[in-house]
Design an enzyme around this catalytic site. Structure first.
Site, mmCIF file in Angstrom:
data_model
loop_
_atom_site.group_PDB
_atom_site.id
_atom_site.type_symbol
_atom_site.label_atom_id
_atom_site.label_comp_id
_atom_site.label_asym_id
_atom_site.label_seq_id
_atom_site.Cartn_x
_atom_site.Cartn_y
_atom_site.Cartn_z
ATOM 1 C CG HIS A 1 -0.493 0.107 2.672
ATOM 2 N ND1 HIS A 1 -0.571 1.251 3.175
ATOM 3 C CD2 HIS A 1 -0.017 -0.867 3.355
ATOM 4 C CE1 HIS A 1 -0.056 1.107 4.571
ATOM 5 N NE2 HIS A 1 0.442 -0.178 4.354
ATOM 6 C CB THR B 1 -6.020 -19.757 1.287
ATOM 7 O OG1 THR B 1 -6.407 -21.189 1.707
ATOM 8 C CG2 THR B 1 -6.615 -19.683 -0.061
ATOM 9 C CB CYS C 1 -3.303 14.471 21.480
ATOM 10 S SG CYS C 1 -3.798 14.735 23.253
#
Ligand code: PLP
Length: 405
Positions: free
Chosen positions: A220, A256, A345
């Protein structure tokens, strides 16, 4: 079935976090999400068709990085590839009652860093190499930290937050020579792993040139799908399998196969060659230079955390004094711009990036850090737009800060 990708919505400058899938990759994947649905382990046509697609994707990766087919293993992403190497080598030695010592840099991605911290609790000894103010490790420090029990050195090729390029070719060459002496002295080889997730597509990755034993890749980050990656693993590496089960991936990574994503990964990786990388670098360098010059011109007290001379060209990490990075991210988001900040944060306190901390960036500046990361779909207009909307945002946040005068 044809699905068109909408290229319009906003100014996306967070390509080190993830990238938009390319149309070419999506088109190559679609048949394997629809009609070509066979299980690659089955013997009839549908299954064999899927098996062939996997092998053809493996071949594409082999062609890009210069290894052999048996050296590429498909994984669920770079996190898994990194885990496999660290745990696999550690477990191989543990099962033989051998002590292990691993050397990593202190600016590794959490996939490496946190895995080492967990394994430390199980008995692994880890050295976290410090870095200089640009985030670079020193080979001298590496040499000094080697022990008889050292089994692995893992240094990323390029850092995701700042873009710094680590001297992996030098490390690979050094370890290659050093291992010859170790062998003579009856000591085990020190393997060399590199997480090349952020470097792939920006610098040429060649296994032979780098003298590398293993590398992690992620789909990605390079216009491919999420949840797919690969591990390059040199033949002969003594490592424990990561997943046990069926015989997939040469009995080393069971389960798989994610056929469509594997097809997508091969297609995504095959886009990158000397020419495309060079063209992209020219484009990124231009945009990065323009953005940095514009920021310096329009905003006071802005500091550079990226070493332009020695980093991948798509990454620009800067700090705005007395502003919280997250505030900038949220206000930029309102203007349709996506970027990342080096601080997060959590429960009311600001967690500072471990990378900037290791580089010695002071906490005020680290809190105000922003990472811009360009990708192949960015245009010069994106930079112009950021230079228009960002200065008033910084101004506004500073006007609310008791610290800024
Ligand atoms: N290594 C580096 C350097 C990264 O930047 C990332 C992603 O952020 C990863 C590993 C993890 O990759 P994946 O999302 O494929 O697990």
């Amino acid at each position: 079935m044809e699905i068109k990708i909408n290229m319009e919505p906003n100014v996306y400058l967070d390509n080190n976090a993830t990238t938009r899938i390319s149309q070419r990759v999506l088109d190559t994947m679609m048949p394997y999400l629809t009609d070509k649905f066979g299980n690659p382990s089955t013997l009839y046509y549908l299954g064999q068709e899927a098996k062939e697609a996997i092998e053809s994707s493996r071949q594409k990766i082999v062609d890009v990085i210069g290894c052999s087919n048996k050296e590429i293993f498909f994984t669920s992403g770079a996190t898994e590839s990194d885990n496999w190497i660290l745990r696999g080598i550690y477990n191989y030695n543990r099962l033989r009652n051998k002590k292990s010592h691993i050397i990593i840099s202190s600016i590794e991605h959490h996939a490496v860093l946190n895995t080492c911290k967990v394994l430390e609790k199980e008995g692994l000894e880890v050295t976290f190499l410090s870095v200089d103010k640009f985030g670079k490790v020193s080979i001298e420090d590496l040499k000094k930290s080697i022990k008889n029990e050292t089994v692995l050195v893992s240094i990323m090729a390029s850092n995701n937050e700042t873009g710094i390029i680590e001297p992996i070719e030098d490390i690979g060459n050094f370890l290659c020579d050093y291992n010859k002496t170790r062998e003579k002295n009856g000591l085990d080889k020190i393997y060399f792993h590199s997480d090349v997730v952020q470097a792939f597509g920006k610098i040429l990755i060649d296994v032979n040139k780098f003298n590398i034993d293993s590398m992690s890749f992620s789909g990605h980050k390079i216009y491919g799908p999420k949840g797919i990656g690969a591990l390059y693993l040199k033949q002969g590496t003594r490592i424990y399998p990561f997943m046990t089960g069926g015989g997939q991936e040469f009995f080393k990574r069971a389960g798989t196969e994610n056929v469509a994503s594997i097809v997508g990964l091969g297609e995504a990786m095959s886009f990158f060659n000397k020419k495309t990388i060079s063209d992209l670098n020219n484009k990124y360098s231009f945009m990065r230079e323009k953005l940095w010059n514009g920021l310096k011109e329009k905003i006071r007290d802005v500091y550079l955390n990226t070493d332009f001379q020695n980093s991948v060209s798509n990454t620009l990490n800067v700090s705005f004094k007395n502003v919280e990075g997250e505030g900038i991210v949220l206000l930029l988001n309102k203007k349709g711009v996506s970027v990342s900040s080096g601080s997060a944060c959590t429960s009311g306190s600001l967690d500072i990036s471990h990378v900037l901390k290791a580089m010695g960036v002071n906490s005020v500046l680290a809190q105000g850090s922003i990472r811009f990361s360009f990708g192949k779909y960015n245009k010069e207009e994106d930079v112009d737009y950021v230079l228009e909307v960002l200065p008033p945002i910084v101004e506004k946040l500073r006007s609310m800060s008791p610290l800024y005068k």
